[in-house]
Design a protein around this motif. Structure first.
Motif, mmCIF file in Angstrom:
data_model
loop_
_atom_site.group_PDB
_atom_site.id
_atom_site.type_symbol
_atom_site.label_atom_id
_atom_site.label_comp_id
_atom_site.label_asym_id
_atom_site.label_seq_id
_atom_site.Cartn_x
_atom_site.Cartn_y
_atom_site.Cartn_z
ATOM 1 N N ILE A 259 0.864 -1.178 0.000
ATOM 2 C CA ILE A 259 0.000 0.000 0.000
ATOM 3 C C ILE A 259 0.902 1.230 0.000
ATOM 4 C CG2 ILE A 259 -1.766 1.314 1.231
ATOM 5 C CD1 ILE A 259 -2.753 -1.274 2.481
ATOM 6 N N VAL A 260 0.795 2.030 -1.049
ATOM 7 C CA VAL A 260 1.610 3.232 -1.197
ATOM 8 C C VAL A 260 0.688 4.438 -1.055
ATOM 9 C CG1 VAL A 260 3.101 4.556 -2.744
ATOM 10 C CG2 VAL A 260 3.261 2.051 -2.681
ATOM 11 N N ILE A 261 0.875 5.220 0.011
ATOM 12 C CA ILE A 261 0.037 6.384 0.288
ATOM 13 C C ILE A 261 0.846 7.644 0.018
ATOM 14 C CG2 ILE A 261 -1.336 7.582 2.037
ATOM 15 C CD1 ILE A 261 -1.532 4.901 3.550
ATOM 16 N N ALA A 262 0.398 8.442 -0.949
ATOM 17 C CA ALA A 262 1.052 9.713 -1.288
ATOM 18 C C ALA A 262 2.526 9.500 -1.600
ATOM 19 C CB ALA A 262 0.883 10.728 -0.161
ATOM 20 N N LEU A 270 14.382 0.097 -10.243
ATOM 21 C CA LEU A 270 13.091 0.008 -10.915
ATOM 22 C C LEU A 270 12.156 -0.922 -10.148
ATOM 23 C CD1 LEU A 270 11.338 0.684 -13.413
ATOM 24 C CD2 LEU A 270 12.319 -1.344 -14.500
ATOM 25 N N SER A 271 10.958 -0.429 -9.867
ATOM 26 C CA SER A 271 9.969 -1.213 -9.131
ATOM 27 C C SER A 271 8.804 -1.542 -10.051
ATOM 28 C CB SER A 271 9.469 -0.441 -7.897
ATOM 29 O OG SER A 271 10.522 -0.219 -6.986
ATOM 30 N N ARG A 272 8.628 -2.813 -10.327
ATOM 31 C CA ARG A 272 7.503 -3.284 -11.150
ATOM 32 C C ARG A 272 6.859 -4.460 -10.421
ATOM 33 N NH1 ARG A 272 8.816 -3.870 -17.355
ATOM 34 N NH2 ARG A 272 6.602 -3.363 -17.427
ATOM 35 N N PRO A 273 6.078 -4.168 -9.395
ATOM 36 C CA PRO A 273 5.593 -5.238 -8.511
ATOM 37 C C PRO A 273 4.681 -6.240 -9.213
ATOM 38 C CG PRO A 273 5.327 -3.072 -7.499
ATOM 39 C CD PRO A 273 5.674 -2.844 -8.924
ATOM 40 N N LEU A 274 4.858 -7.487 -8.834
ATOM 41 C CA LEU A 274 3.937 -8.552 -9.242
ATOM 42 C C LEU A 274 2.837 -8.741 -8.213
ATOM 43 C CD1 LEU A 274 6.437 -11.252 -10.562
ATOM 44 C CD2 LEU A 274 4.590 -10.212 -11.897
ATOM 45 N N ALA A 275 3.148 -8.442 -6.958
ATOM 46 C CA ALA A 275 2.161 -8.594 -5.894
ATOM 47 C C ALA A 275 1.079 -7.525 -6.037
ATOM 48 C CB ALA A 275 2.845 -8.472 -4.539
ATOM 49 N N PRO A 276 -0.117 -7.759 -5.519
ATOM 50 C CA PRO A 276 -1.171 -6.744 -5.560
ATOM 51 C C PRO A 276 -0.728 -5.460 -4.862
ATOM 52 C CG PRO A 276 -2.090 -8.872 -4.960
ATOM 53 C CD PRO A 276 -0.605 -9.029 -4.930
ATOM 54 N N MET A 277 -1.059 -4.320 -5.477
ATOM 55 C CA MET A 277 -0.663 -3.017 -4.942
ATOM 56 C C MET A 277 -1.875 -2.094 -4.891
ATOM 57 S SD MET A 277 2.672 -3.269 -4.419
ATOM 58 C CE MET A 277 3.155 -1.554 -4.225
ATOM 59 N N LEU A 301 3.041 -4.879 -12.547
ATOM 60 C CA LEU A 301 2.843 -6.027 -13.422
ATOM 61 C C LEU A 301 1.733 -6.941 -12.931
ATOM 62 C CD1 LEU A 301 6.572 -6.979 -14.123
ATOM 63 C CD2 LEU A 301 5.034 -5.601 -15.542
ATOM 64 N N GLY A 302 1.326 -6.763 -11.681
ATOM 65 C CA GLY A 302 0.261 -7.583 -11.112
ATOM 66 C C GLY A 302 -0.979 -6.761 -10.848
ATOM 67 N N PRO A 303 -1.913 -7.284 -10.064
ATOM 68 C CA PRO A 303 -3.139 -6.556 -9.749
ATOM 69 C C PRO A 303 -2.827 -5.245 -9.043
ATOM 70 C CG PRO A 303 -3.307 -8.866 -9.087
ATOM 71 C CD PRO A 303 -1.880 -8.635 -9.447
ATOM 72 N N ALA A 304 -3.557 -4.195 -9.395
ATOM 73 C CA ALA A 304 -3.307 -2.887 -8.797
ATOM 74 C C ALA A 304 -4.603 -2.090 -8.737
ATOM 75 C CB ALA A 304 -2.246 -2.120 -9.580
#
Length: 377
Positions: A259-262, A270-277, A301-304
């Motif tokens: 969970i990224v808030i603000a 480089l951040s390209r998450p596969l995990a849900p974000m 790259l995953g659910p967002a």
């Protein structure tokens, strides 16, 4: 060497669940109970990781507590032999202008179950989140069982205690929330520098590894109650950058969600998450423009999912009673319940809980399908 091999084996076992399993469509592990149906009491304790090291890391923990007030956690030793801190509640100084963090908020004792009246269609069962903040009892005994873990990172010139309005409510909803105080960006840092944010993902991973070790120690007062195969990371502002940095490309990750808030800037590659974000951002944020969060969302790259708060700035929506707090609390709790408890009902609630006319907009990418809400009769 034997200890290092044990940690490596544990991390390998965790990583096995981070490919297809990050969709969290399967059942929760046997050691983890079903998603809670009512809020817990909340306890709090503190310890310092590597107190004599180059980067000591004070840690505040909020957790589901037993309702009894007669017992308390021992304070003679910290988890895993770490140095204990005073278990009394921290009294933070008010955050000044540009601090990047919400103000300290008093937490009344009364609890209730929130039913968020946003969106359309009939209501679904609400997440068990205290509408009014839970009373936090330092040193309270843990509730029985194991609980998923959320690592929460503060922003620049902030402290974990300044985020207690959110983190204590997550604990009441059935999560162990661990919040490090980063050595050179916290409100009381003697050698403050914003450039140190680039080192914070490594600090956070050091804490994750420590918690994994605790989870394998029989009888450890903290480790015995953590489901160390169910980690998520969250953070606000620079803490959101730190959270995203924990998903940097090329780095194996046992994290099941973020969970990224603000936040959203890249600080550790480089951040390209596969995990849900889940991204939460004010559309009028002048400190970290929403476009930065949107760009990070697009790289997933995953659910967002992206929760935008119309006309809001850098974090006023994290204060109880302010516009948008209800939606932020309900959306983040639903998201954590879905990703860490495999709670499909929470996934189905997400669109309605996140949406409030003239207050929020909610967009998603690659989330599993949710069942349509029943038509009103």
């Amino acid at each position: 060497m034997r200890g290092q091999r044990l940690v490596a084996a544990l991390m390998t076992a965790l990583l096995a669940g981070c490919g297809p399993a990050v969709t969290t469509s399967g059942p929760a592990p046997a050691a983890l109970g079903p998603a809670p149906e009512r809020p817990y009491a909340v306890g709090m304790r503190q310890f310092t990781l590597d107190p004599d090291g180059r980067r000591p890391l004070p840690v505040t923990v909020w957790y589901p507590a037993a309702p009894s007030r007669s017992a308390a956690l021992p304070t003679g030793t910290g988890p895993g032999g770490s140095r204990p801190a005073d278990p009394g509640p921290a009294i933070p100084r008010p955050a000044g202008p540009g601090s990047g963090g919400p103000r300290a908020v008093a937490l009344p004792a009364r609890q209730s179950v929130v039913a968020v009246p946003s969106g359309s269609g009939p209501a679904t069962p609400a997440s068990p989140v205290p509408e009014r903040g839970p009373q936090v009892r330092p040193g309270a005994p843990f509730a029985a069982g194991r609980f998923p873990v959320v690592l929460y990172s503060h922003g620049l010139r902030s402290l974990p205690a300044l985020h207690a309005a959110l983190t204590s409510r997550w604990a009441a909803a059935g999560f162990v929330v661990v919040a490090p105080t980063y050595p050179r960006t916290n409100q009381r840092a003697r050698a403050y520098t914003r450039d140190d944010v680039r080192n914070q993902p490594a600090d956070a991973w050091r804490l994750v590894r420590h918690l994994v070790r605790l989870g394998d120690r029989p009888g450890d007062p903290l480790g015995a109650h953590m489901a160390v195969d169910r980690f998520a990371a969250a953070g606000h502002s620079a803490g959101g950058h730190t959270t995203l940095g924990m998903f940097a490309s090329g780095q194996p990750s046992p994290l099941r969600a973020g969970i990224v808030i603000a936040g959203g800037r890249m600080v550790a590659g480089l951040s390209r998450p596969l995990a849900p974000m889940l991204f939460v951002h004010g559309s009028a944020d002048r400190i970290v423009p929403e476009s930065i969060g949107r760009a990070a969302y697009a790289r997933c790259l995953g659910p967002a999912a992206f929760l935008s708060l119309t006309g809001q700035g850098h974090g006023e929506y994290l204060t109880p009673g302010r516009t948008g707090f209800t939606q932020v609390l309900a959306t983040t709790t639903d998201f954590l319940r879905w990703t860490l408890y495999a709670d499909r009902e929470a996934l189905h609630r997400l669109p309605a809980d996140a949406t409030a006319p003239d207050t929020t907009t909610f967009t998603t990418r690659s989330l599993p399908p949710t069942r349509p809400l029943a038509r009103r009769s």
